[in-house]
Design an enzyme around this catalytic site. Structure first.
Site, PDB file in Angstrom:
ATOM      1  N   GLU A 117      12.115 108.522  27.497  1.00 18.48           N
ATOM      2  CA  GLU A 117      11.542 108.027  26.242  1.00 18.48           C
ATOM      3  C   GLU A 117      10.060 108.348  26.059  1.00 18.48           C
ATOM      4  OE1 GLU A 117      12.573 103.874  26.120  1.00 18.48           O
ATOM      5  OE2 GLU A 117      14.699 104.273  26.442  1.00 18.48           O
TER       6      GLU A 117
ATOM      7  N   GLU B 108      23.856 106.481  27.606  1.00 19.50           N
ATOM      8  CA  GLU B 108      23.755 105.013  27.581  1.00 19.50           C
ATOM      9  C   GLU B 108      24.525 104.445  26.392  1.00 19.50           C
ATOM     10  OE1 GLU B 108      19.727 103.588  27.901  1.00 19.50           O
ATOM     11  OE2 GLU B 108      19.119 105.232  29.220  1.00 19.50           O
TER      12      GLU B 108
END
Length: 382
Positions: A166, A271
């Protein structure tokens, strides 16, 4: 042969056939597998994230599902830097060791998550003894030591690493994390280089959420191209796929798969979950720092999920898996972020105290009807 004996033998034969059919439905067969990992075996890994209760063997029902249904595992939290090295130079490997041993004992593809992430890094990583930000040289040295120590410990055992998590914002710009502010853009390059040096045979991934947002997709593509131009080893990009029932569109996700695959790297769904709950904000992604005060109206399915919502969830999963099957030549792994609904982080984020139903197995670890449909889809795709 008398009539009574004929009837008895026929009844026995019918019972045997019924038992055989039932057993086939339970165990599956080569032509009709009953579990996800077998149905998708020749397409991509089917994975799940494990929490501590599962890693430590305290949740037998969940562990049974993991062993039966999945062939890839990732640790949900225990391999993040704040848990592996809570204080400088003091590493805690007990839970990570158990996780890796679980994967090995069950012949699973093991993924390490995550080496460098701004959100769950210990505070000491960025501070000196007086509480001031450390120099670039100090932070680089700390990164090198952390990555080298962790990756070397599992060299040859963990198949792939989420090296950086991220680092790009939804607008395509770089996140101004401590890593970025102190080191600059080179922190990603250095992280991948340190990981490669520690285990040259491990696959190395970049992982992020909201990758279907066009500006973010472009930012990630540009970042990876820049790394590749510098000779950095990057083997894959993870699309986290934390979805809502109506966002993002399947079409935008497909564009992301094609864009990432066009870089010559593996594409992974890392995810996946699909929330059924109303978002507390119009713009909600998977940014863990976003938190909202509890609102009862935002928690409408406390006791159970209405049939119409369950059908919406099933259809959403079918749509995405149809897309993944379409691009199975580009996708190496699909990982669900949790085993059963009760395990999911979605129950506590972005609003604590809610009841969500975002996964393929319910709170009793029973497969939802869509699981059988996904298995059927995979078999029809052969």
């Amino acid at each position: 042969m008398n009539i009574a004996k004929t009837i008895l033998l026929a009844a026995i034969a019918a019972l045997a056939t019924a038992c055989s059919t039932t057993q086939s439905q339970v165990n599956g067969s080569k032509d009709n597998p009953a579990v996800l990992k077998d149905a998708f075996e020749d397409k991509f890994y089917m994975g799940t994230a494990l929490n501590l209760d599962q890693i430590r063997g305290r949740n037998a029902a969940a562990v049974s599902v993991v062993k039966k249904q999945f062939n890839a595992v990732v640790a949900e939290n225990c391999m993040k830097s704040m848990y592996l090295q809570p204080r400088e130079g003091e590493f805690y490997f007990n839970d990570a060791d158990q996780f890796v041993e679980f994967g090995e004992s069950n012949n699973m593809h093991i993924v390490g998550h995550t080496l460098i992430w701004h959100s769950q890094a210990p505070n000491w990583f960025f501070k000196d003894g007086d509480g001031n930000d450390v120099s670039k040289e100090v932070l680089v040295a700390r990164m090198r030591n952390h990555i080298t120590t962790v990756v070397s410990r599992y060299k040859g055992r963990i198949k792939g690493w989420d090296v950086v998590n991220e680092a790009i914002l939804d607008n395509g710009e770089w996140r101004e994390s401590k890593f970025y502010k102190i080191i600059g853009k080179d922190f990603i390059k250095l992280a991948f280089e340190f990981a490669h040096a520690a285990d040259p045979d491990a696959e190395l991934y970049y992982n992020d959420y909201s990758t279907a947002v066009p500006s973010k997709r472009e930012g990630i593509v540009n970042m990876v191209k820049n790394l590749q131009a510098q000779g950095v080893k990057i083997h894959g990009i993870g699309m986290q796929e934390h979805h809502q029932l109506d966002n993002p569109s399947v079409e935008e996700v497909e564009k992301t798969i094609l864009a990432f695959a066009g870089l010559g790297v593996h594409v992974m769904v890392t995810e996946m979950d699909i929330t059924v709950l109303p978002p507390p904000s119009r713009h909600i992604t998977a940014e863990v720092s976003e938190n909202f005060a509890y609102n009862k109206e935002m928690n409408p399915y406390v006791d159970s999920l209405p049939a119409n919502k369950a059908r919406e969830l099933d259809e959403r999963y079918r749509e995405f898996f149809a897309l993944y099957l379409k691009h199975q030549d580009k996708i190496s792994r699909v990982t669900l972020w949790g085993v059963g609904d009760g395990d999911s982080w979605r129950n506590g984020w972005p609003m604590r105290g809610r009841t969500d139903y975002p996964l393929l197995f319910d709170r009793q670890y029973k497969p939802k009807p869509v699981v059988g449909e996904l298995i059927k889809m995979a078999m029809q795709n052969d």
